[in-house]
Write a protein that holds these residues in place. Structure first.
Motif, PDB file in Angstrom:
ATOM      1  N   TYR A 169      -0.702   4.193  -0.601  1.00  0.00           N
ATOM      2  CA  TYR A 169      -1.851   5.101  -0.643  1.00  0.00           C
ATOM      3  C   TYR A 169      -1.520   6.484  -0.075  1.00  0.00           C
ATOM      4  O   TYR A 169      -0.826   6.610   0.926  1.00  0.00           O
ATOM      5  N   SER A 183       0.842  -1.193   0.000  1.00  0.00           N
ATOM      6  CA  SER A 183       0.000   0.000   0.000  1.00  0.00           C
ATOM      7  C   SER A 183       0.876   1.242   0.000  1.00  0.00           C
ATOM      8  O   SER A 183       1.654   1.463   0.932  1.00  0.00           O
ATOM      9  N   ASP A 198      -2.535  -1.254  -3.302  1.00  0.00           N
ATOM     10  CA  ASP A 198      -3.225   0.036  -3.186  1.00  0.00           C
ATOM     11  C   ASP A 198      -2.252   1.150  -3.548  1.00  0.00           C
ATOM     12  O   ASP A 198      -1.332   1.470  -2.790  1.00  0.00           O
TER      13      ASP A 198
END
Length: 664
Positions: free
Chosen positions: A24, A22, A46
């Motif tokens: 993000y 991730s 992500d």
């Protein structure tokens, strides 16, 4: 969330045992490295909320993915094909990008494990496939704000686990599928801002877990089905901007006791507002405006203790305001304008926004309105309110809009209104106000619109009015103002919509520096006593589309600039000294008369001189001719012998005699 910048390093692909990745909500940019496909065990990827760009999707293959988010990046082109082979996906989010084209059919047929499909805020187009029913595990489908069209497939009703359906902001048309009534777990249905043109299917009343239902801004018609009364859990009901009609049944709303927001504005609903509205004690927003509701406001509305905003404007409501209305201690916004409500208006300290215009209210404005310290908007225009404007209104530090026009107000404009430092709209027009415009109003530097027209104001126009930096509209027409137009008004560079000084007793010239009002669209100085010329410099007011100089004492030629070329003669009538296009022909100007007089003098000098020269020339020619003739005669005499001698003698004797006489 971190603050990583730059591109995703290719070396990350060497973490072959990685299962969860991730990145993000960083500041990553550049192309997504296709080498991520070398991470065979990654199940959760992500990359959302960055600035990432398209890779070569053909080099991607990540069949083990269960969670994939490219949310809020700079991705373009069509749907990435590799995703259709990620058969284990349960969560897919491509929203807030710039994807185009159709949603591939393989999304519906291959991704049967999907529970959440988020493709909103892209440019996907085309119909929604009937194969959507094959996404049998879907709980959340968010396709809003795309270019999808066609009908919502009936098969959507077979996805029994659906909880959230968001299809708003597309171009879906036709019916709302009755099959939606089969979605027993549905909690949110948002179909607003489409072109749906059916009635509301009664089957929606079977979705008893609905807490959010909005069908606004479509082309829906017909009455509300009574089955909607089964929606006992509904908290937000939005049916505005349609053509729904009929009365709102008391039975319909009695069970909506969890309702927080009821918005049915801009429809064709009629009848009375049912007293049962008082049972909706959780209600915070009640919008019934722009329908044809009639009768009085039910006093039961005073039971809505949580109400923050009440808008009943644009109906046919009548009768006085129920006293219970002032029991709404949380009420901040009250919109009742454009009805037939009568009676007096008591002040309410907690209110922030009050719009009561165009009703039948009477009485005087209470000085206690000056205690409403949070008030930002006070609109009472278009009523039958009388008395003076209370000076106490000058104590409202947050007031932005004060509109009291078209009433029966009398007295002077109090200087205290100059204390309203936040004011940007002041309308006191069409009353019976007297006295001079207080100079304190010139301190309202944030003012954008000032309308004092149709009163009985006297005195001069203050030059301080030229100090407004944001004023876009100024209307002082139909008063008894006198004196000259201050040239400082030419400094109102922000004037755009209107400058109306008509129907006063203004005199003097039109200021030359009006040319600086380059954004102004409408200028009216008619029905005054203005004199002099219309300045040629006004031709530089390139935005001016409407003007009126009629019924003054203006003289001279109408300017010939482009804005005046096609002007109607009605804009200039009543000025006997004006001439030009569409009016009387302009007389000879002084300069041309002087030129003609100079020509006459010049001609009067040149013609006699030339005449004398001609006469002198003729005389000289005749003299020369006579001498030539005389010489010819003498030559003939010499050639004729004796006769010549006698002539000579005769001449000599004459000469001798002349000399003789001269000698004596």
């Amino acid at each position: 969330c971190n603050l990583f910048e730059g591109s995703i390093p290719v070396e990350i692909s060497q973490l072959t045992e990685l299962q969860y990745l991730s990145l993000y909500n960083n500041n990553l940019n550049g192309i997504i490295p296709f080498q991520l496909a070398n991470l065979p065990k990654v199940r959760h990827l992500d990359l959302g909320a960055n600035y990432l760009e398209n890779p070569d999707w053909s080099k991607f293959s990540m069949p083990s993915l269960e969670y994939l988010s490219f949310f809020l990046n700079e991705l373009t082109a069509e749907f990435p094909h590799f995703i259709t082979n990620c058969r284990n996906l349960t969560f897919l989010d491509l929203s807030l990008n710039k994807f185009t084209g159709q949603i591939p059919e393989l999304v519906y047929t291959n991704l049967g494990k999907l529970e959440a499909l988020n493709l909103y805020n892209n440019s996907f187009l085309g119909p929604l496939s009937s194969n959507i029913s094959k996404l049998s595990n879907l709980k959340n489908i968010s396709l809003q704000n795309n270019l999808l069209s066609g009908q919502i497939p009936e098969s959507i009703g077979s996805i029994s686990g659906l909880q959230i359906v968001e299809l708003f902001g597309n171009s879906f048309q036709g019916n709302i599928p009755p099959s939606i009534g089969q979605l027993k777990h549905l909690e949110k249905l948002d179909l607003r801002m489409n072109a749906l043109n059916s009635t509301i299917p009664p089957e929606l009343g079977l979705c008893t877990n609905l807490t959010y239902l909005t069908l606004a801004d479509n082309q829906l018609s017909g009455e509300l089905p009574l089955s909607l009364s089964n929606l006992a859990k509904i908290a937000d009901m939005g049916l505005s901007e349609n053509s729904l009609s009929g009365e709102i049944s008391p039975t319909l709303i009695s069970n909506w006791t969890e309702l927080i927001s009821l918005q049915v504005q801009n429809n064709l609903f009629s009848g009375n507002i049912p007293p049962e509205i008082g049972k909706l004690t959780m209600l915070q927003y009640l919008f019934l405006y722009n329908n044809t509701f009639s009768g009085s406001i039910p006093p039961e509305i005073g039971n809505l203790k949580e109400l923050l905003s009440l808008d009943l404007s644009g109906n046919q409501l009548s009768g006085p305001l129920p006293p219970a209305l002032w029991n709404l201690t949380n009420l901040q916004i009250l919109n009742l304008f454009s009805n037939n409500i009568n009676g007096k208006i008591p002040p309410e300290e907690r209110l922030v926004f009050v719009a009561l215009s165009y009703n039948q209210f009477i009485g005087e404005i209470s000085p206690d309105w000056g205690e409403c310290k949070n008030l930002t908007n006070l609109q009472m225009d278009g009523n039958r309110i009388s008395g003076e404007i209370p000076a106490e209104l000058g104590k409202l530090p947050q007031l932005r809009v004060l509109s009291l026009g078209s009433n029966d107000l009398t007295g002077r404009i109090h200087a205290e209104l100059g204390n309203l430092s936040m004011l940007f709209n002041l309308n006191l027009s069409n009353n019976h106000l007297t006295g001079e415009v207080p100079q304190s109003l010139s301190t309202l530097l944030g003012l954008e619109s000032l309308d004092l027209s149709d009163n009985k104001l006297t005195g001069n126009i203050s030059k301080e009015l030229g100090s407004y930096e944001k004023l876009s509209s100024l209307n002082l027409s139909h008063n008894n103002l006198a004196g000259e137009i201050p040239f400082e008004l030419g400094n109102l560079n922000s004037l755009r919509y209107l400058l109306d000084l008509s129907s006063n007793s203004l005199s003097g010239a039109i200021p030359q520096n009006f040319r600086k009002l380059s954004r102004l669209e409408t200028l009216n100085v008619s029905h005054n006593h203005l004199s002099g010329r219309i300045p040629d410099s006004l031709s530089s007011m390139v935005s001016l589309s409407s003007f009126d100089f009629s019924y003054n004492e203006l003289t001279g030629r109408i300017p010939t600039g482009s804005i005046f070329k096609n002007a109607s003669a009605r804009s200039f009538v009543g000025n006997s000294g004006l001439c030009g296009e569409g009016l009387s022909q302009c007389p000879t100007t002084d300069s041309s008369k002087t030129l003609k007089d100079n020509k006459k003098v010049l001609i009067g000098v040149i013609v006699p001189v030339c005449g004398l020269l001609v006469i002198a020339t003729i005389f000289a020619v005749m003299l020369c001719f006579r001498k030539t003739k005389l010489l010819d005669e003498e030559t003939k005499i010499v050639n004729n012998g004796e006769s010549s001698k006698s002539v000579i003698w005769e001449r000599e004797s004459k000469f001798t005699f002349g000399g003789y006489c001269q000698g004596h």
